[in-house]
Scaffold this active site. Structure first.
Site, PDB file in Angstrom:
ATOM      1  N   GLU A  39     -11.531   2.238  15.104  1.00 16.95           N
ATOM      2  CA  GLU A  39     -11.509   1.024  14.283  1.00 16.95           C
ATOM      3  C   GLU A  39     -12.067  -0.200  15.014  1.00 16.95           C
ATOM      4  O   GLU A  39     -11.376  -1.219  15.169  1.00 16.95           O
ATOM      5  CB  GLU A  39     -10.081   0.709  13.823  1.00 16.95           C
ATOM      6  CG  GLU A  39      -9.433   1.793  13.004  1.00 16.95           C
ATOM      7  CD  GLU A  39      -8.078   1.358  12.421  1.00 16.95           C
ATOM      8  OE1 GLU A  39      -7.563   0.305  12.821  1.00 16.95           O
ATOM      9  OE2 GLU A  39      -7.565   2.070  11.553  1.00 16.95           O
ATOM     10  N   GLU A  75      -6.412   9.077  10.429  1.00 12.74           N
ATOM     11  CA  GLU A  75      -5.115   8.382  10.324  1.00 12.74           C
ATOM     12  C   GLU A  75      -4.814   8.139   8.866  1.00 12.74           C
ATOM     13  O   GLU A  75      -5.700   7.787   8.089  1.00 12.74           O
ATOM     14  CB  GLU A  75      -5.118   6.995  10.996  1.00 12.74           C
ATOM     15  CG  GLU A  75      -4.998   6.977  12.474  1.00 12.74           C
ATOM     16  CD  GLU A  75      -4.950   5.555  13.055  1.00 12.74           C
ATOM     17  OE1 GLU A  75      -4.386   4.642  12.420  1.00 12.74           O
ATOM     18  OE2 GLU A  75      -5.507   5.384  14.150  1.00 12.74           O
TER      19      GLU A  75
HETATM   20  C1  BGP Z   1      -4.363   1.568  12.717  1.00 10.51           C
HETATM   21  C2  BGP Z   1      -4.476   1.694  14.215  1.00 10.51           C
HETATM   22  C3  BGP Z   1      -3.283   2.274  14.885  1.00 10.51           C
HETATM   23  C4  BGP Z   1      -1.946   1.979  14.244  1.00 10.51           C
HETATM   24  C5  BGP Z   1      -2.000   1.973  12.729  1.00 10.51           C
HETATM   25  C6  BGP Z   1      -0.771   1.418  12.039  1.00 10.51           C
HETATM   26  O1  BGP Z   1      -5.130   0.505  12.284  1.00 10.51           O
HETATM   27  O2  BGP Z   1      -5.578   2.497  14.565  1.00 10.51           O
HETATM   28  O3  BGP Z   1      -3.356   1.921  16.235  1.00 10.51           O
HETATM   29  O4  BGP Z   1      -1.303   0.958  14.847  1.00 10.51           O
HETATM   30  O5  BGP Z   1      -3.101   1.256  12.248  1.00 10.51           O
HETATM   31  O6  BGP Z   1      -0.817   0.013  11.969  1.00 10.51           O
HETATM   32  P1  BGP Z   1       0.293  -0.927  12.553  1.00 10.51           P
HETATM   33  O7  BGP Z   1       0.739  -0.329  13.833  1.00 10.51           O
HETATM   34  O8  BGP Z   1      -0.369  -2.235  12.749  1.00 10.51           O
HETATM   35  O9  BGP Z   1       1.368  -0.987  11.528  1.00 10.51           O
END
Ligand code: BGP
Length: 463
Positions: free
Chosen positions: A169, A367
């Site tokens: 990302e 993800e």
């Molecule tokens: C994505 C990232 C992760 C993770 C996930 C959940 O954007 O790649 O690293 O953190 O989001 O988001 P958050 O942890 O901000 O709730």
């Protein structure tokens, strides 16, 4: 046994994803250098939920053997994590830390011993602090340092890893660190943001070039967070606003990494507004010649856009928000804990877009997941979290992914964010995402109801 109604393609990846900074802990052990998160937390701990920093992440650095055994018991055939650049090369350039080499080789080996495909990412938001002091991603020196770091990883672990990803990302550090104040260095300046974005794209191509020059047998790609962009209505104004939002937020990365070329319309727009990053013509050949083999697609939420309604004065600093406004669809389904809309069909719409407009590139869902605050209130008497909401969330997305696969999309896997509840950027342990819950005090791990369910899906290659 009855065959599943939703049967996925053969060799489909079932597993989960995490990143070094969010899972390893041991941030000041094993010879690791400081990265931006270690630094920022040491300066302003109050910015982080409950003041918890990355040092207290879920201790994968010490527990990896047991954690990998647990992963295996949950049916994982693949797992993605990242190498911490500041653990491997504490100063960002130069000497390699031998303790890190031992750790990563052992950890990857342990995955392989358990028949879990290691999927290794090189950059997940965690720039070594020593490079920030030299200009961070705004500087071409960081692009060079990154390509050297990538090559070092290919040399050290290339015999063990078949699937590499250059970055996770990359638009997030651009938006969060140079257009907002959620990542260090907390600058708000679009021109600097555009420079950083460009350097990520160039760095991706340079790493791919280094990889291919070594003639290793595996595949290499990038992980992007893609959100389908929906206009509020089919009025020409809303449609045009959505088109521009897509150009800035999706195609600014997706096009150069897959097609080797930026959309001409985006370049023309930036030129018109005097926002083009500094570049060298030779870079464009590198970007052209080094496109990805495989795409990681992180999906959390759709992007809903309407024509500009909020006034943006001509003399105000440039931002893409000049061309469109975000739109909250009435009646939308929300994950209120994170403030993100849940729209399962979005994953399908993007897979179809990749099939039709991006040469049906090999893609996996790298993800997808649901962060929930206060999950312990869902624990039963034995302490097992009854997260039916997460099962429903995953299943609803899988149905659309399955439909895309049956319609010819080249989708090869599904990874949940995440395996064990992990530390998050600024939110630290506020929202829990794991198939396994983590007791922060004791570091004990308990499989959630979703973990047991996920195992049966993975073992049956469907549901
Ligand atoms: C994505 C990232 C992760 C993770 C996930 C959940 O954007 O790649 O690293 O953190 O989001 O988001 P958050 O942890 O901000 O709730």
């Amino acid at each position: 046994m009855k065959s599943p109604q939703h049967l996925f393609p053969d060799n489909f990846w079932w597993g989960s994803a995490t990143s070094a900074t969010q899972a390893e802990g041991a941030a000041n052990e094993g010879g690791k250098g400081q990265n931006i998160w270690d630094f920022w937390h040491s300066q302003e701990p109050q910015k982080f939920h409950n003041q918890i920093g990355p040092r207290e992440a879920s201790a994968f650095y010490h527990n990896y053997k047991d954690d990998i055994a647990l992963m295996k018991s949950l049916g994982h055939n693949s797992f993605r994590t990242s190498i911490s650049w500041s653990r491997l090369i504490p100063e960002g350039t130069g000497d390699v830390n031998p303790e890190a080499v031992v750790f990563y080789r052992d950890m990857i080996d342990e995955l392989k011993k358990n028949d879990i495909e290691p999927i290794i990412n090189l950059f997940h938001f965690d720039l070594p602090m020593a490079l920030v002091e030299k200009g961070g991603w705004e500087s071409r020196e960081t692009v060079k340092a990154y390509a050297d770091y990538a090559e070092k990883c290919f040399e050290l672990f290339g015999d063990q890893v078949n699937y590499w990803f250059t970055q996770n990302e990359p638009i997030v550090p651009v938006e969060a660190g140079y257009m907002n104040v959620y990542h260090w260095p907390c600058v708000v300046d679009f021109r600097r943001a555009a420079q950083v974005a460009y350097h990520f794209v160039l760095a991706n191509a340079c790493a791919i070039k280094r990889y291919r020059d070594l003639n290793l047998p595996g595949k290499i790609g990038i992980i992007l967070n893609l959100s389908p962009t929906y206009p509020r209505s089919d009025s020409p104004e809303d449609v045009q606003a959505a088109h521009l939002a897509d150009l800035f937020n999706t195609r600014s990365f997706l096009d150069p990494v897959t097609k080797g070329k930026y959309p001409e319309e985006l370049v023309a727009l930036l030129k018109e507004h005097d926002q083009l990053p500094v570049f060298e013509y030779a870079d464009l050949d590198i970007i052209k010649a080094n496109t990805i083999d495989v795409l990681g697609f992180n999906y959390y939420q759709p992007r809903r856009i309407k024509a500009k309604e909020n006034f943006h004065p001509e003399e105000a600093p440039f931002t893409p928000g000049k061309f469109y406004d975000y739109y909250a669809m009435p009646g939308r389904k929300m994950n209120e804990h994170r403030g993100w809309e849940i729209y399962e069909k979005g994953v399908y719409d993007t897979l179809i877009d990749l099939r039709d407009n991006y040469d049906n590139i090999e893609v996996y869902i790298s993800e997808n997941g649901m962060g929930v605050e206060g999950e312990m209130t869902f624990a039963d008497d034995s302490g097992v979290i009854q997260d039916d909401y997460r099962i429903e969330f995953i299943q609803d997305h899988l149905e659309w992914i399955h439909k895309a696969a049956t319609e010819g999309c080249n989708v090869r896997g599904y990874h949940l964010w995440t395996f064990i509840d992990c530390w998050s950027w600024l939110n630290s342990y506020k929202n829990r995402y794991g198939l396994v819950s983590l007791d922060l005090e004791t570091q004990s791990r308990t499989i959630k109801k979703s973990g047991h369910w996920f195992r049966s899906v993975a073992m049956n290659n469907g549901f």
